[in-house]
Structures are given as C-alpha cells and as structure tokens.
Scaffold this motif. Structure first.
Motif, mmCIF file in Angstrom:
data_model
loop_
_atom_site.group_PDB
_atom_site.id
_atom_site.type_symbol
_atom_site.label_atom_id
_atom_site.label_comp_id
_atom_site.label_asym_id
_atom_site.label_seq_id
_atom_site.Cartn_x
_atom_site.Cartn_y
_atom_site.Cartn_z
ATOM 1 N N UNK A 304 0.839 -1.206 0.000
ATOM 2 C CA UNK A 304 0.000 0.000 0.000
ATOM 3 C C UNK A 304 0.874 1.255 0.000
ATOM 4 N N UNK A 305 0.199 2.420 0.172
ATOM 5 C CA UNK A 305 0.929 3.684 0.277
ATOM 6 C C UNK A 305 1.804 3.666 1.531
ATOM 7 N N UNK A 306 2.869 4.497 1.559
ATOM 8 C CA UNK A 306 3.796 4.482 2.708
ATOM 9 C C UNK A 306 3.108 4.687 4.057
ATOM 10 N N UNK A 307 2.093 5.565 4.094
ATOM 11 C CA UNK A 307 1.433 5.830 5.382
ATOM 12 C C UNK A 307 0.707 4.591 5.897
ATOM 13 N N UNK A 339 13.344 3.322 -2.301
ATOM 14 C CA UNK A 339 12.464 4.497 -2.268
ATOM 15 C C UNK A 339 11.515 4.508 -1.067
ATOM 16 N N UNK A 340 11.715 3.604 -0.110
ATOM 17 C CA UNK A 340 10.900 3.638 1.119
ATOM 18 C C UNK A 340 11.214 4.905 1.910
ATOM 19 N N UNK A 341 10.194 5.578 2.468
ATOM 20 C CA UNK A 341 10.486 6.707 3.368
ATOM 21 C C UNK A 341 11.233 6.213 4.601
ATOM 22 N N UNK A 342 11.966 7.111 5.250
ATOM 23 C CA UNK A 342 12.814 6.715 6.385
ATOM 24 C C UNK A 342 12.003 6.084 7.513
ATOM 25 N N UNK A 343 10.770 6.589 7.749
ATOM 26 C CA UNK A 343 9.980 6.034 8.864
ATOM 27 C C UNK A 343 9.555 4.592 8.581
ATOM 28 N N UNK A 344 9.355 4.256 7.306
ATOM 29 C CA UNK A 344 9.027 2.862 6.943
ATOM 30 C C UNK A 344 10.268 1.985 7.085
ATOM 31 N N UNK A 345 11.419 2.498 6.641
ATOM 32 C CA UNK A 345 12.671 1.725 6.750
ATOM 33 C C UNK A 345 12.990 1.398 8.201
ATOM 34 N N UNK A 346 12.873 2.390 9.073
ATOM 35 C CA UNK A 346 13.189 2.182 10.497
ATOM 36 C C UNK A 346 12.293 1.100 11.111
ATOM 37 N N UNK A 347 11.006 1.133 10.738
ATOM 38 C CA UNK A 347 10.069 0.159 11.302
ATOM 39 C C UNK A 347 10.341 -1.232 10.738
ATOM 40 N N UNK A 348 10.724 -1.293 9.467
ATOM 41 C CA UNK A 348 11.064 -2.596 8.872
ATOM 42 C C UNK A 348 12.275 -3.210 9.574
ATOM 43 N N UNK A 349 13.264 -2.372 9.916
ATOM 44 C CA UNK A 349 14.451 -2.877 10.628
ATOM 45 C C UNK A 349 14.060 -3.524 11.955
ATOM 46 N N UNK A 350 13.127 -2.870 12.675
ATOM 47 C CA UNK A 350 12.682 -3.423 13.963
ATOM 48 C C UNK A 350 12.090 -4.816 13.778
ATOM 49 N N UNK A 351 11.302 -4.973 12.710
ATOM 50 C CA UNK A 351 10.646 -6.268 12.485
ATOM 51 C C UNK A 351 11.663 -7.315 12.009
ATOM 52 N N UNK A 352 12.629 -6.884 11.196
ATOM 53 C CA UNK A 352 13.694 -7.816 10.753
ATOM 54 C C UNK A 352 14.414 -8.393 11.971
ATOM 55 N N UNK A 353 14.723 -7.535 12.950
ATOM 56 C CA UNK A 353 15.431 -8.005 14.157
ATOM 57 C C UNK A 353 14.571 -9.011 14.920
ATOM 58 N N UNK A 354 13.259 -8.774 14.940
ATOM 59 C CA UNK A 354 12.369 -9.687 15.661
ATOM 60 C C UNK A 354 12.227 -11.032 14.947
#
Length: 640
Positions: A304-307, A339-354
């Motif tokens: 979906x959209x980034x938001x 092209x992911x916005x920074x707020x999406x990238x940061x949240x994806x990193x958290x889930x990758x670690x989990x």
C-alpha cells in the motif's frame, strides 16, 4: 467583450465564496439573506458559512440566517443547520427559535429531511434542545426508512454524551439493542457503533452480546459497508466466546474479511482472530492453519501507500511479538526498498530483528551490511545497531555479526565506526571474555571517536579489559586531557575506567587516578560525578579489597530485549490492533484524556462539518439505492 462567467453548477465554483470580502459585507449579507430570489439566498448563506469557516465572527447574522430555515430547498436547509450547530453554544436562546422547524422537519415526507433534522438536533449540544429531541428521536428510531433509522442510532450516542440519564430513562438503549436485529445491515452496523461508543463513554458493557445477537452480527457482516464491518468486527473482538468451539465458528465466519480491499477491515479481522486464538490453545492443527492464513493479508498491506505501510508495520511489530511464527518465513518482504520513506525503513528494521533466526541470519547480515553503506546517517546507524542486536539475540551468529562490524569499521566512515563501537560494547557485555581479540582494531580507531556515546563505550571497553591492553593507561590519558570539556556520560565512564585500571595495575596509574579523583570531586559541578568520585576515593583509601569487589565484581550479562513489551501490556495492545494504541504501543489511557464535561468540545464545528460531508455521500448512496431523484431536484419541484 463582456466577461464569461461560470455556470452556477460548474465544478469548484464555491471557492469564490472564500475570496476576501470588502468592508460593509455584513450589511450586504443581511440584505441578501432577506432576498426573495432563492439562488441569491443560497449564495448568501454560502458566503456566511465561508466566513465562519475561515474564523470570522458572523454570529450577528444569527436571526437572519435562522429565517432562511423555512424552505423546501434541502441544500439551503443543510447550510442553515450547519450554521446553527456552530453558533448554538454562544446563542442558546436564539437556537430555541429553530426548535419548531426541527420538530416539523422530523415529520417531513422526505426521509433525507427527517434524518437531517434528527442529526442536527443531536449535534446541537445545548441542554434545552435535548428536551425537544426525545420525541423526534424516538420516532426516527422506529422510522420505516432505514436511512433515518441508521442516522437516529448515531444520534443516541451523541445524546448519551450530553444527557446519559435521559437516554436510559427514555429506553433508547433498549431500542438500540433492537436495531441490532434490524433487517438492514447498515442500521445494524450503526446500532453496534452507537452501543460501542456508549460503552466506551460509560465504562459499562452495554453491548451484551448474546448467542442470538452474535448470529445477527455475523449475518450483517457480509452485507454492510466496509466501515460497518469494522464496527462489527471491533465489537466481536471484545466478545469472549464460551469455548474453543464457538471461537472456531466465529473465526470461520470472520476469515473471509482477510481478503477485503480495505486495510481497516483486514486489521480488524486479524484482531478478532488473534484474540480468539487464545481460546484454542488445545487445538494445534487449527492454530497452524490460522497462522498460515494470517500471513498473506499482512504481507499484502505492505504494497500500500507508505502511510498505510507504516500503520501496518507498527501493528505487525506487535503481532510478531505475540506470534512470531506467523511471519517467520516472510522476512524478505521486510527488506527495505531504495524508495521507502525513512519512517518505513526504520520500522522494517525493527521487524527484521524480531524475525531473524539462525536459519536466515546470513541473508539478514548481507542486507544490513548493504544498508550500512547508504547515505541516510540515521538509517545507517540503525542498521549497524541492528547487526549488534542480531549478535545479542543469536549466540551462534555472534561471531559472524562481529566479522561484519569489523568490515564496516575498516570503511573508516566516521558515524559507522562510532555506532560499531557502541554495539560492540553491548556484545562484550552479552558475551564476556569471548571476543576480546578485536579490541586492538577498536583501539586503532580512537581518533575517529567524537560522539559522547561512542567515547563512553570505548572507555568502558578499555577499563573493563585494561589487563589485556598493553597501553591502557596511555589510552585513558589521551581522553583525560579533555576531561573538563567532555559530556557527563564520558566523564563518569572515564572516572570508573581509571579506577578499574588502577585496581588492576596500581604501580603505573597512581598519579592518573589521583588526578581524575581531584577533577571529579573538586573541579566538577556535576553532583553525580562528584558523588561517584567521593565513593571511589573513600573505598580506595579505607579498603582497597572492598573497592575491588565493588568495581571489578562480576556483572550480570545484558538480556536480549528484542521482545521488550511486557506480556500483560502486549495482550492489551493486541486487543487494540487497528487503533492509535497499536501505533503508539501504549494503552489508550496513556494518551487519551476523556472529557465528560457536558456540552462537548469547543471546536465541534469542524467535526460536525466533516460529518455533514459524510452525510452528503450517504444521501447520494441513498438516492442511488432507492432510485429516487436527487434531493435538491425533488425540493425544487416541491417548491415550484
């Protein structure tokens, strides 16, 4: 050549009402409001609404606007009602003059006007209006037209906010319960929405879902609008099934909602299924099947959209803490796109670690190493930190993680080196006396450290492993030269590291420890630093052996904080999926202050205006569904 003017019905023409008005506009508006030409009157009320919208005080035109309410034109009537809602609080006495019109409109042959009258009376938060609202509302709740009934259902929730006792005395709650059995699914959905709102406001369970009510809700789920489905699913999430068998039956009826195009419906369905899975702990096959079914819709939300992606990721963050096996095979979908916005990238990193495990850690480390070469400094730091967190989480992969960190240190990029030092300190604390061979490499990069956290981490490593570093005292001495200018965190670490160094090698560091203690106790105005300096001084001067036990004592290893939410809080948040709680990761009471003051919020006008826009959409739907002519055209015909 005369100027060409747009037709009255041309798209976007209402913007002209927001142009700056000249002086004396109130007098002109008053004259226009009393015009016999209906189009001029509509335009005049639009100008008044436009002025009101941009913050101008047009309350002096109250009686003039009120006189316009006696009309068969539904557009004009809506505009006047909108004006009344906005100024009802400041002119309650004058608002009472419109009561007869409200009551009369509530009996109008046109269902749109009946619904409009009831909705408006519900929105006017004036005590004395509520006395006149009860009779029309009571009739509207039993109206033959479903559009009027569903509007009246929401009005009950509004009335409860102003006069809860009145709602109970007049039996409106019982009527709402009856509406759940209505033949029209939209009425059922609005009845559920109203009861849910009242339950939240009162703190009591007014919903009271019985077996028969449950079946009606599940039946309406397939037929009502997407937002109606959200209301029903949210109510089901709060329901506690009698046993695992009933939970399975409900889940079976809810599962098709996972394929819905609206992400809110999907998330509400996920919430119901996750809540009910707790009731099915004995049935491992059913849980395994549900786990397989939950993964695809969650993955689809990431297209979906980034938001929407961000909201989905915050919810997925909770879901993987509760049930990591749902997405354990889907880690690739959380890899960041350029092209992911920074707020999406940061949240994806958290889930990758989990989701990282020994099975996929090599793949993850390659990805994180790639991220560490990007241009966004915050994202690079978070990626380097993620490599360290993988090491802390997976003991068998720690060596591979350290290998990647050492490669990154060799790049000599300032912020990469500094973040690497910070996470290596955490790895040393997690696995003491295991990877000290890399200390030499760290010491070679001392010159690049200029941030407090990185300096403090490096100083901790030097102090902790002073006996394995030949020139530990010299390294500390280079930091001591700028002791007074350093950040308090660096000063505290320097003090402790110097004392550790002294206790391990007293002959060569006597002068250095004396110098640090003097600076900490006599020249610093930081109370924490002074207190720690005095404690160390007294320990060293009275009982060096006790000092060794305190300062060099064995420290507990740090824990993996990947799943950091308390189980109790996590259960609360799982029940709040698809709400703000699931984005903030806080329970509602942590950020919502309920104001039960009568009369509601002062800024209600904008909210009501928004509601009127939604009502316009609903009216168009009503006209389409019932194959009737547009309301304005009907009104024009009636007036003509």
């Amino acid at each position: 050549m005369p100027p060409i003017t747009g037709s009255k019905d041309s798209g976007g023409s209402d913007s002209r009402f927001f142009t700056t008005q000249k002086k004396g506009e109130m007098h002109e508006l008053r004259l226009e409001l009393h015009s016999t030409d209906r189009n001029a009157k509509v335009d005049a009320v639009k100008k008044v609404i436009a002025s009101m919208t941009v913050g101008k005080d047009v309350s002096m035109l109250f009686t003039d606007v009120l006189n316009c309410v006696q009309t068969g034109n539904i557009e004009l009537k809506k505009l006047v009602y909108l004006y009344l809602i906005n100024y009802a609080k400041s002119q309650p006495e004058l608002t009472l003059l419109a009561v007869n019109t409200f009551v009369k409109d509530a009996n109008d042959p046109n269902p749109l006007i009946r619904a409009l009258a009831v909705r408006t009376m519900g929105c006017i938060r004036v005590d004395r209006i509520t006395e006149y609202l009860c009779e029309p509302l009571s009739r509207a709740l039993r109206d033959e037209d479903p559009y009027v009934r569903k509007t009246a259902a929401v009005c009950v929730a509004k009335l409860y906010d102003i006069a809860p006792n009145l709602v109970q005395e007049r039996g409106f709650l019982e009527v709402l319960h009856d509406l759940i059995s209505d033949s029209n699914p939209s009425v059922v959905a609005n009845g559920v929405a109203a009861l849910s709102e009242i339950a939240e406001t009162s703190g009591r369970d007014v919903m009271k879902i019985s077996a028969s009510v449950l079946q009606k809700l599940l039946a309406a789920l397939n037929e009502c609008t997407e937002w109606g489905q959200v209301f029903i699913l949210d109510s089901l999430a709060k329901y506690t099934p009698a046993d695992g068998r009933e939970a399975e039956g409900i889940i079976e009826r809810v599962t098709p909602r996972l394929q819905h195009a609206n992400s809110a419906v999907v998330m509400s369905a996920v919430k119901v299924i996750l809540s009910y899975m707790e009731m099915m702990l004995g049935n491992s096959d059913a849980i395994r099947n549900l786990t397989r079914k939950l993964a695809p819709p969650l993955v689809t939300l990431l297209n979906s959209e980034p938001e929407i992606q961000y909201v989905a990721l915050r919810n997925i963050n909770l879901i993987v803490q509760k049930r990591p096996n749902i997405l354990e095979n889907e880690i690739k979908v959380f890899f960041c796109k350029y092209n992911d916005p920074i707020y999406v990238k940061m949240e994806k990193l958290e889930i990758i670690i989990k989701l990282v495990s020994e099975r996929n850690v090599d793949q993850v480390l390659l990805e994180l190493k790639e991220y560490a070469t990007e241009v966004d400094v915050d994202f690079v730091r978070k990626s380097v930190s993620a490599i360290g967190r993988c090491a802390v989480k997976l003991e068998r992969a720690a060596e591979r993680c350290i290998g990647v960190l050492l490669e990154l240190i060799q790049t000599k990029v300032n912020y990469v080196v500094q973040e690497s030092v910070i996470v290596i300190k955490d790895i040393f604390r997690r696995y003491p006396n295991r990877y000290e061979s890399i200390i030499a490499t760290l010491c070679d990069n001392l010159d690049t450290l200029d941030e407090p956290m990185a300096k403090a981490s490096m100083i901790w490593i030097i102090g902790e492993y002073a006996e394995r570093i030949d020139n530990a005292d010299e390294l500390l001495d280079t930091f001591l030269e700028t002791f007074e200018e350093e950040d308090p965190a660096v000063q505290l670490q320097l003090l402790t590291a110097t004392v550790k160094c002294f206790l391990k090698n007293p002959e060569d560091t006597q002068d250095m420890v004396q110098k640090v203690l003097d600076m900490a106790t006599e020249e610093s105005d930081n109370p924490d630093l002074r207190d720690r300096g005095f404690i160390y001084w007294r320990l060293l001067s009275t009982d060096p052996e006790a000092a060794k036990m305190v300062v060099l004592g064995e420290k507990p290893v740090i824990e993996d904080d990947t799943f950091k939410l308390e189980p109790q809080l996590l259960n609360v948040l799982i029940g709040q999926i698809a709400t703000l709680s699931s984005i903030y990761h806080k329970p509602p009471e942590a950020f919502v202050v309920r104001n039960h003051a009568r009369g509601g919020a002062a800024g209600g006008g904008a909210v009501e205006a928004e509601e009127y826009e939604e009502a316009d959409d609903e009216e168009e739907e009503y006209e389409d569904e019932n194959d009737v002519a547009p309301a304005d055209a009907a009104a024009d015909g009636g007036a003509g």
